[in-house]
Each structure stands twice: as structure tokens, then as C-alpha cells.
Design a protein around this motif. Structure first.
Motif, PDB file in Angstrom:
ATOM      1  N   GLU A 186       0.823  -1.211   0.000  1.00 19.32           N
ATOM      2  CA  GLU A 186       0.000   0.000   0.000  1.00 19.32           C
ATOM      3  C   GLU A 186       0.856   1.260   0.000  1.00 19.32           C
ATOM      4  N   ASP A 187       1.957   1.207   0.763  1.00 23.67           N
ATOM      5  CA  ASP A 187       2.879   2.355   0.777  1.00 23.67           C
ATOM      6  C   ASP A 187       3.469   2.592  -0.610  1.00 23.67           C
ATOM      7  N   LYS A 188       3.903   1.522  -1.248  1.00 25.93           N
ATOM      8  CA  LYS A 188       4.544   1.655  -2.558  1.00 25.93           C
ATOM      9  C   LYS A 188       3.549   2.157  -3.613  1.00 25.93           C
ATOM     10  N   GLN A 189       2.310   1.691  -3.521  1.00 27.39           N
ATOM     11  CA  GLN A 189       1.293   2.170  -4.461  1.00 27.39           C
ATOM     12  C   GLN A 189       1.038   3.661  -4.273  1.00 27.39           C
ATOM     13  N   LYS A 190       1.018   4.079  -2.998  1.00 25.96           N
ATOM     14  CA  LYS A 190       0.795   5.496  -2.712  1.00 25.96           C
ATOM     15  C   LYS A 190       1.932   6.347  -3.273  1.00 25.96           C
ATOM     16  N   LEU A 191       3.165   5.926  -3.039  1.00 28.26           N
ATOM     17  CA  LEU A 191       4.308   6.686  -3.541  1.00 28.26           C
ATOM     18  C   LEU A 191       4.324   6.728  -5.065  1.00 28.26           C
ATOM     19  N   LYS A 192       4.048   5.587  -5.698  1.00 30.71           N
ATOM     20  CA  LYS A 192       4.054   5.549  -7.174  1.00 30.71           C
ATOM     21  C   LYS A 192       3.023   6.513  -7.748  1.00 30.71           C
ATOM     22  N   LYS A 193       1.838   6.531  -7.155  1.00 27.18           N
ATOM     23  CA  LYS A 193       0.781   7.430  -7.644  1.00 27.18           C
ATOM     24  C   LYS A 193       1.211   8.895  -7.539  1.00 27.18           C
ATOM     25  N   ILE A 194       1.820   9.234  -6.408  1.00 23.58           N
ATOM     26  CA  ILE A 194       2.270  10.629  -6.202  1.00 23.58           C
ATOM     27  C   ILE A 194       3.420  10.965  -7.146  1.00 23.58           C
ATOM     28  N   PHE A 195       4.374  10.049  -7.302  1.00 23.18           N
ATOM     29  CA  PHE A 195       5.523  10.305  -8.184  1.00 23.18           C
ATOM     30  C   PHE A 195       5.066  10.466  -9.634  1.00 23.18           C
ATOM     31  N   ASP A 196       4.117   9.637 -10.064  1.00 22.67           N
ATOM     32  CA  ASP A 196       3.599   9.756 -11.433  1.00 22.67           C
ATOM     33  C   ASP A 196       2.891  11.097 -11.621  1.00 22.67           C
ATOM     34  N   MET A 197       2.126  11.499 -10.602  1.00 18.73           N
ATOM     35  CA  MET A 197       1.340  12.737 -10.698  1.00 18.73           C
ATOM     36  C   MET A 197       2.239  13.966 -10.825  1.00 18.73           C
ATOM     37  N   TYR A 198       3.357  13.955 -10.077  1.00 21.76           N
ATOM     38  CA  TYR A 198       4.214  15.153 -10.040  1.00 21.76           C
ATOM     39  C   TYR A 198       5.532  14.958 -10.805  1.00 21.76           C
ATOM     40  N   LYS A 199       5.601  13.907 -11.602  1.00 19.41           N
ATOM     41  CA  LYS A 199       6.767  13.651 -12.461  1.00 19.41           C
ATOM     42  C   LYS A 199       8.067  13.642 -11.649  1.00 19.41           C
ATOM     43  N   ILE A 200       8.051  12.846 -10.595  1.00 22.91           N
ATOM     44  CA  ILE A 200       9.225  12.698  -9.740  1.00 22.91           C
ATOM     45  C   ILE A 200       9.914  11.379 -10.077  1.00 22.91           C
ATOM     46  N   GLU A 201      11.204  11.459 -10.388  1.00 24.59           N
ATOM     47  CA  GLU A 201      11.965  10.265 -10.744  1.00 24.59           C
ATOM     48  C   GLU A 201      12.693   9.755  -9.505  1.00 24.59           C
ATOM     49  N   ALA A 202      12.108   8.788  -8.853  1.00 26.43           N
ATOM     50  CA  ALA A 202      12.711   8.189  -7.660  1.00 26.43           C
ATOM     51  C   ALA A 202      12.348   6.714  -7.622  1.00 26.43           C
ATOM     52  N   ASP A 203      13.245   5.906  -7.077  1.00 27.32           N
ATOM     53  CA  ASP A 203      13.031   4.460  -6.977  1.00 27.32           C
ATOM     54  C   ASP A 203      12.283   4.156  -5.678  1.00 27.32           C
ATOM     55  N   ILE A 204      11.084   3.685  -5.790  1.00 27.72           N
ATOM     56  CA  ILE A 204      10.239   3.399  -4.625  1.00 27.72           C
ATOM     57  C   ILE A 204      10.917   2.419  -3.674  1.00 27.72           C
ATOM     58  N   ASN A 205      11.710   1.532  -4.209  1.00 27.96           N
ATOM     59  CA  ASN A 205      12.354   0.510  -3.376  1.00 27.96           C
ATOM     60  C   ASN A 205      13.456   1.081  -2.487  1.00 27.96           C
ATOM     61  N   ASP A 206      13.849   2.334  -2.716  1.00 30.98           N
ATOM     62  CA  ASP A 206      14.902   2.944  -1.902  1.00 30.98           C
ATOM     63  C   ASP A 206      14.360   3.595  -0.629  1.00 30.98           C
ATOM     64  N   PHE A 207      13.047   3.639  -0.465  1.00 36.21           N
ATOM     65  CA  PHE A 207      12.470   4.463   0.597  1.00 36.21           C
ATOM     66  C   PHE A 207      12.345   3.724   1.922  1.00 36.21           C
ATOM     67  N   THR A 208      12.502   4.506   2.991  1.00 40.60           N
ATOM     68  CA  THR A 208      12.317   4.029   4.360  1.00 40.60           C
ATOM     69  C   THR A 208      11.060   4.679   4.931  1.00 40.60           C
ATOM     70  N   LYS A 209      10.274   3.899   5.632  1.00 44.52           N
ATOM     71  CA  LYS A 209       9.024   4.379   6.229  1.00 44.52           C
ATOM     72  C   LYS A 209       9.242   4.666   7.721  1.00 44.52           C
ATOM     73  N   ILE A 210       8.832   5.845   8.154  1.00 45.01           N
ATOM     74  CA  ILE A 210       9.001   6.248   9.560  1.00 45.01           C
ATOM     75  C   ILE A 210       7.631   6.598  10.139  1.00 45.01           C
ATOM     76  N   GLU A 211       7.308   6.005  11.253  1.00 43.13           N
ATOM     77  CA  GLU A 211       6.035   6.284  11.937  1.00 43.13           C
ATOM     78  C   GLU A 211       6.292   6.440  13.436  1.00 43.13           C
ATOM     79  N   PRO A 212       5.282   6.876  14.191  1.00 40.75           N
ATOM     80  CA  PRO A 212       5.492   7.032  15.645  1.00 40.75           C
ATOM     81  C   PRO A 212       5.708   5.686  16.336  1.00 40.75           C
ATOM     82  N   ASN A 213       6.515   5.694  17.362  1.00 44.66           N
ATOM     83  CA  ASN A 213       6.677   4.504  18.195  1.00 44.66           C
ATOM     84  C   ASN A 213       5.475   4.355  19.117  1.00 44.66           C
TER      85      ASN A 213
END
Length: 220
Positions: A186-213
Motif C-alpha cells: 500500500e505504501d509503494k502504491q501510494k508513492l508511485k501514484k504521487i511520483f507519477d502525478m508530479y513527475k518525480i523520478e525516484a526508486d520506490i524501493n529505496d524508501f524508508t518508512k518512519i512512523e510514531p513509536n
């Protein structure tokens, strides 16, 4: 093509904002503003259905209190672009200084460049995308929403965050109560949709997810 153009290098902040108000009253809802000085606090508090293109670098608090307008900045932005906005979209086709999207309730701010410290502090539900590196204390005390940084972050990313999610594509140093979580489909789908929308060239597999402990970090 814009409905109207506001252009004069000697215009003050008040004159620019009055010009915007007058054009909207005249049913001109797509405006271009050519003011080659870094004016502060222009295009503030605009409603849905308004599109503003700011041609050149701008100063501080541009697009603050945005309530639904689409604002595009063809240059760099100063501090606190999109401060406390409640809806709409701001795209900066350059870099921005400190405080991008400070206190944002909803809406989207995209910066196609680097940004300074304090990105999306007190974020309550907005989307902040920085296609570059940022400084320290991104997402301090954030309650909800998303922050996406394709580059590196400074120290204390997500410090004392209570809700929301931060995605970082480069190096990071998390703060108090921030924790690394596994990226899901779900995270990767969200990022891909945003990157496609704003023409951002980034590899989704490189990302780290940070949330509250902890959701209640101040109560032990």
C-alpha cells in the motif's frame, strides 16, 4: 492561457494581493503574476477554483492559509510556503527555505528542489513532498498526513511525532518517538501514484518508512 496577468516590478505586497482580489471579483480565475522581486505574503488565503502562477522567486509565507487554490511558483520560495493551509495545492519549481507546510491541515505542497529545516512541523493531515534534501526537525510534533523526501534528511526527523508517516529516499536520522517500519504494498502504491502525478523520478524501493513509536509519547 491565463485570464489576466499582473506585472510590475514596483508593485508592493498589498498591491499584488489587491490586484488578485480585483481580478477574482471580475471572474478571472487563472492569473499569472510577474513580479521580479521576492515579495512576502502574496497569494494568501485563496479559495477553491483559483489558479495562480507566480513567475519568479518569491519571499516568505507565500500561499499561506490557502483554502483550495492551485498555486505554482516558477522559481524558489522563501520561508513557510503554504503555512497553515487547509486545502489546495502549491508546487514550487525550485527550492524552498525553512518551514514548508508548517501547521498544514490538508492539501498538498510539492517542492521540486531542496528545502530547509522544520518541514511540515505540526502537520495535521497534509501531504508535503520534497524532491531533494532537507534540513533538521522535519515532522516535529506531526499529528497526521504524509511527508515524502526523495533525498537526505537532517537530524531529528519525526521528532516527537504522534501520527502520520514520513518516507525518506536517502539517509536519515530519526528523532524521539520515531520508529522505522516495514514498507508495504500500500505504501509503494501510494508513492508511485504521487511520483507519477508530479513527475518525480525516484526508486520506490529505496524508501524508508518512519512512523510514531507510541501514540501517547508524553505519558510514558
Amino acid at each position: 492561457m491565463a485570464d489576466a496577468v499582473i506585472s510590475n516590478e514596483e508593485l508592493s505586497t498589498r498591491q499584488v494581493n489587491t490586484g488578485i482580489k480585483n481580478e477574482i471579483t471580475n471572474e478571472n480565475h487563472h492569473l499569472e503574476i510577474e513580479v521580479p522581486t521576492k515579495l512576502n505574503s502574496i497569494a494568501v488565503g485563496l479559495k477553491d477554483g483559483i489558479k495562480i502562477t507566480l513567475k519568479g522567486d518569491v519571499g516568505d509565507f507565500v500561499g499561506a492559509l490557502n483554502d483550495g487554490a492551485t498555486i505554482e511558483i516558477e522559481g524558489n520560495a522563501g520561508r513557510y510556503v503554504g503555512n497553515n493551509m487547509t486545502a489546495g495545492e502549491i508546487v514550487v519549481n525550485g527550492s524552498a527555505e525553512d518551514g514548508v507546510g508548517f501547521g498544514i491541515y490538508e492539501g498538498t505542497v510539492v517542492v521540486h528542489g531542496n528545502a530547509g529545516n522544520g518541514i511540515a512541523q505540526l502537520n495535521k493531515g497534509g501531504l508535503i513532498v520534497i524532491d531533494g534534501d532537507i534540513g533538521n526537525l522535519a515532522g516535529l510534533y506531526m499529528l497526521s498526513g504524509d511527508i515524502i523526501v526523495t533525498g537526505n534528511t537532517g537530524i531529528d526527523t519525526g521528532d516527537w511525532m504522534i501520527g502520520g508517516t514520513i518516507y525518506v529516499g536517502g539517509a536519515y536520522k530519526i528523532g524521539t518517538n520515531a520508529e522505522i517500519r516495514e514498507m508495504g504494498a500500500e505504501d509503494k502504491q501510494k508513492l508511485k501514484k504521487i511520483f507519477d502525478m508530479y513527475k518525480i523520478e525516484a526508486d520506490i524501493n529505496d524508501f524508508t518508512k518512519i512512523e510514531p513509536n507510541k501514540l501517547r509519547p508524553f505519558y510514558g
